[in-house]
Design a protein around this motif. Structure first.
Motif, PDB file in Angstrom:
ATOM      1  N   ALA A   2     -20.498 -75.459   4.287  1.00 15.22           N
ATOM      2  CA  ALA A   2     -21.724 -75.302   5.069  1.00 15.22           C
ATOM      3  C   ALA A   2     -22.222 -76.649   5.563  1.00 15.22           C
ATOM      4  CB  ALA A   2     -22.787 -74.605   4.246  1.00 15.22           C
ATOM      5  N   GLN A   3     -22.924 -76.595   6.666  1.00 13.95           N
ATOM      6  CA  GLN A   3     -23.548 -77.769   7.242  1.00 13.95           C
ATOM      7  C   GLN A   3     -24.641 -78.284   6.290  1.00 13.95           C
ATOM      8  OE1 GLN A   3     -21.899 -78.925   9.759  1.00 13.95           O
ATOM      9  NE2 GLN A   3     -23.151 -78.461  11.526  1.00 13.95           N
ATOM     10  N   PRO A   4     -24.911 -79.583   6.316  1.00 13.98           N
ATOM     11  CA  PRO A   4     -25.977 -80.127   5.451  1.00 13.98           C
ATOM     12  C   PRO A   4     -27.328 -79.437   5.657  1.00 13.98           C
ATOM     13  CG  PRO A   4     -24.678 -81.905   6.382  1.00 13.98           C
ATOM     14  CD  PRO A   4     -24.204 -80.644   7.048  1.00 13.98           C
ATOM     15  N   GLN A   5     -27.656 -79.108   6.906  1.00 12.85           N
ATOM     16  CA  GLN A   5     -28.939 -78.454   7.157  1.00 12.85           C
ATOM     17  C   GLN A   5     -28.981 -77.045   6.559  1.00 12.85           C
ATOM     18  OE1 GLN A   5     -26.964 -79.713   9.620  1.00 12.85           O
ATOM     19  NE2 GLN A   5     -26.799 -78.307  11.333  1.00 12.85           N
ATOM     20  N   PHE A   6     -27.830 -76.383   6.436  1.00 18.57           N
ATOM     21  CA  PHE A   6     -27.795 -75.085   5.775  1.00 18.57           C
ATOM     22  C   PHE A   6     -27.930 -75.269   4.261  1.00 18.57           C
ATOM     23  CE2 PHE A   6     -25.818 -71.345   3.878  1.00 18.57           C
ATOM     24  CZ  PHE A   6     -26.517 -70.337   4.533  1.00 18.57           C
ATOM     25  N   GLU A   7     -27.296 -76.314   3.740  1.00 21.61           N
ATOM     26  CA  GLU A   7     -27.420 -76.596   2.302  1.00 21.61           C
ATOM     27  C   GLU A   7     -28.873 -76.836   1.910  1.00 21.61           C
ATOM     28  OE1 GLU A   7     -25.296 -76.199  -0.081  1.00 21.61           O
ATOM     29  OE2 GLU A   7     -23.648 -75.739   1.264  1.00 21.61           O
ATOM     30  N   GLU A   8     -29.643 -77.450   2.815  1.00 20.39           N
ATOM     31  CA  GLU A   8     -31.065 -77.662   2.551  1.00 20.39           C
ATOM     32  C   GLU A   8     -31.792 -76.329   2.392  1.00 20.39           C
ATOM     33  OE1 GLU A   8     -32.704 -80.149   5.612  1.00 20.39           O
ATOM     34  OE2 GLU A   8     -31.302 -81.780   5.167  1.00 20.39           O
ATOM     35  N   VAL A   9     -31.436 -75.354   3.226  1.00 16.30           N
ATOM     36  CA  VAL A   9     -32.045 -74.031   3.125  1.00 16.30           C
ATOM     37  C   VAL A   9     -31.674 -73.398   1.789  1.00 16.30           C
ATOM     38  CG1 VAL A   9     -32.124 -71.696   4.103  1.00 16.30           C
ATOM     39  CG2 VAL A   9     -32.091 -73.682   5.621  1.00 16.30           C
ATOM     40  N   VAL A  10     -30.408 -73.508   1.392  1.00 16.96           N
ATOM     41  CA  VAL A  10     -29.956 -72.957   0.110  1.00 16.96           C
ATOM     42  C   VAL A  10     -30.780 -73.574  -1.027  1.00 16.96           C
ATOM     43  CG1 VAL A  10     -28.030 -72.801  -1.516  1.00 16.96           C
ATOM     44  CG2 VAL A  10     -27.629 -72.432   0.927  1.00 16.96           C
ATOM     45  N   GLU A  11     -30.949 -74.879  -0.987  1.00 16.17           N
ATOM     46  CA  GLU A  11     -31.733 -75.562  -2.023  1.00 16.17           C
ATOM     47  C   GLU A  11     -33.191 -75.105  -2.016  1.00 16.17           C
ATOM     48  OE1 GLU A  11     -31.219 -79.783  -1.591  1.00 16.17           O
ATOM     49  OE2 GLU A  11     -29.040 -79.622  -1.782  1.00 16.17           O
ATOM     50  N   ASP A  12     -33.767 -74.965  -0.819  1.00 16.69           N
ATOM     51  CA  ASP A  12     -35.152 -74.498  -0.725  1.00 16.69           C
ATOM     52  C   ASP A  12     -35.283 -73.083  -1.289  1.00 16.69           C
ATOM     53  OD1 ASP A  12     -35.932 -76.875   0.437  1.00 16.69           O
ATOM     54  OD2 ASP A  12     -35.946 -76.084   2.487  1.00 16.69           O
ATOM     55  N   PHE A  13     -34.312 -72.220  -0.999  1.00 14.90           N
ATOM     56  CA  PHE A  13     -34.354 -70.841  -1.494  1.00 14.90           C
ATOM     57  C   PHE A  13     -34.313 -70.804  -3.018  1.00 14.90           C
ATOM     58  CE2 PHE A  13     -33.465 -67.201   1.583  1.00 14.90           C
ATOM     59  CZ  PHE A  13     -34.177 -67.790   2.608  1.00 14.90           C
ATOM     60  N   GLU A  14     -33.600 -71.742  -3.622  1.00 22.07           N
ATOM     61  CA  GLU A  14     -33.502 -71.773  -5.079  1.00 22.07           C
ATOM     62  C   GLU A  14     -34.855 -72.016  -5.745  1.00 22.07           C
ATOM     63  OE1 GLU A  14     -30.512 -74.709  -5.876  1.00 22.07           O
ATOM     64  OE2 GLU A  14     -28.874 -73.364  -5.290  1.00 22.07           O
ATOM     65  N   LEU A  83     -28.532 -69.130  11.343  1.00 19.87           N
ATOM     66  CA  LEU A  83     -27.183 -69.254  11.902  1.00 19.87           C
ATOM     67  C   LEU A  83     -26.994 -70.588  12.606  1.00 19.87           C
ATOM     68  CD1 LEU A  83     -26.575 -65.631  13.233  1.00 19.87           C
ATOM     69  CD2 LEU A  83     -25.643 -66.701  11.159  1.00 19.87           C
ATOM     70  N   ARG A  84     -28.033 -71.083  13.232  1.00 14.68           N
ATOM     71  CA  ARG A  84     -27.934 -72.407  13.856  1.00 14.68           C
ATOM     72  C   ARG A  84     -27.686 -73.466  12.798  1.00 14.68           C
ATOM     73  NH1 ARG A  84     -32.287 -73.835  18.182  1.00 14.68           N
ATOM     74  NH2 ARG A  84     -30.773 -75.488  18.542  1.00 14.68           N
ATOM     75  N   ARG A  85     -28.347 -73.351  11.654  1.00 17.37           N
ATOM     76  CA  ARG A  85     -28.128 -74.317  10.579  1.00 17.37           C
ATOM     77  C   ARG A  85     -26.719 -74.193   9.998  1.00 17.37           C
ATOM     78  NH1 ARG A  85     -33.544 -73.622  10.792  1.00 17.37           N
ATOM     79  NH2 ARG A  85     -34.881 -75.351  10.160  1.00 17.37           N
ATOM     80  N   LEU A  86     -26.159 -73.011  10.076  1.00 17.80           N
ATOM     81  CA  LEU A  86     -24.818 -72.778   9.545  1.00 17.80           C
ATOM     82  C   LEU A  86     -23.730 -73.270  10.496  1.00 17.80           C
ATOM     83  CD1 LEU A  86     -23.174 -71.518   7.222  1.00 17.80           C
ATOM     84  CD2 LEU A  86     -23.330 -69.327   8.437  1.00 17.80           C
ATOM     85  N   TYR A  87     -23.901 -73.054  11.792  1.00 15.50           N
ATOM     86  CA  TYR A  87     -22.836 -73.299  12.760  1.00 15.50           C
ATOM     87  C   TYR A  87     -23.049 -74.476  13.713  1.00 15.50           C
ATOM     88  CZ  TYR A  87     -20.862 -68.665  11.759  1.00 15.50           C
ATOM     89  OH  TYR A  87     -20.283 -67.576  11.162  1.00 15.50           O
ATOM     90  N   ASP A  88     -24.283 -74.784  14.044  1.00 12.94           N
ATOM     91  CA  ASP A  88     -24.550 -75.727  15.126  1.00 12.94           C
ATOM     92  C   ASP A  88     -23.971 -77.102  14.835  1.00 12.94           C
ATOM     93  OD1 ASP A  88     -25.949 -75.868  17.728  1.00 12.94           O
ATOM     94  OD2 ASP A  88     -26.998 -77.532  16.758  1.00 12.94           O
ATOM     95  N   GLY A  89     -23.211 -77.616  15.784  1.00 10.69           N
ATOM     96  CA  GLY A  89     -22.630 -78.945  15.670  1.00 10.69           C
ATOM     97  C   GLY A  89     -21.229 -78.980  15.098  1.00 10.69           C
TER      98      GLY A  89
END
Length: 136
Positions: A2-14, A83-89
């Motif tokens: 996963a993109q770093p920005q998606f990992e941030e969301v995962v961490e926030d969800f935790e 999805l943008r956090r997962l795929y963008d870039g």
């Protein structure tokens, strides 16, 4: 993968105790996203298979995939933001390697979205994969 920005969301969800807080976070992510210009809300960018109106506009920069999106439903805008956090870039070939179901599963989305929203999410993922494959 996963993109770093998606990992941030995962961490926030935790750190969020219940799904209602997570749901609000997804909605806030959608609200923070720039709206898609009306000129890009055309049949070619519309995603079929979603209960609400959804548009995804790809932007290929060299071999990297970017996209903008929008929806008339606030939760769906939030899903687009995810999805943008997962795929963008990502490089175009990398887009096809992302296991979106597994990555989004880390957020507990499947068990907390209605079947219509889950179907729409799958339709958006399939459109992203198709767009990346067409441009790879």
């Amino acid at each position: 993968m996963a993109q770093p920005q998606f990992e941030e969301v995962v961490e926030d969800f935790e750190f969020l105790d219940d799904w209602e807080d997570r749901y609000r976070m997804v909605i806030e992510m959608g609200k923070a996203m720039e709206p898609l210009p009306d000129a890009l809300k055309v049949p070619a960018t519309k995603v079929d298979g979603c209960a609400s109106q959804v548009w995804l506009h790809p932007q290929i920069d060299g071999d990297h995939f970017h996209f903008q999106g929008d929806s008339d439903a606030v939760i769906v805008r939030g899903l687009i933001a995810l999805l943008r956090r997962l795929y963008d870039g990502l490089a175009l070939p990398e887009v096809l390697k992302v296991d979106a179901k597994a990555e989004l599963g880390r957020l507990g989305l499947e068990e907390n979205l209605s079947s219509q929203r889950s179907n729409g999410l799958r339709a958006m993922i399939e459109r992203i994969r198709t767009l990346a494959a067409e441009n790879a």
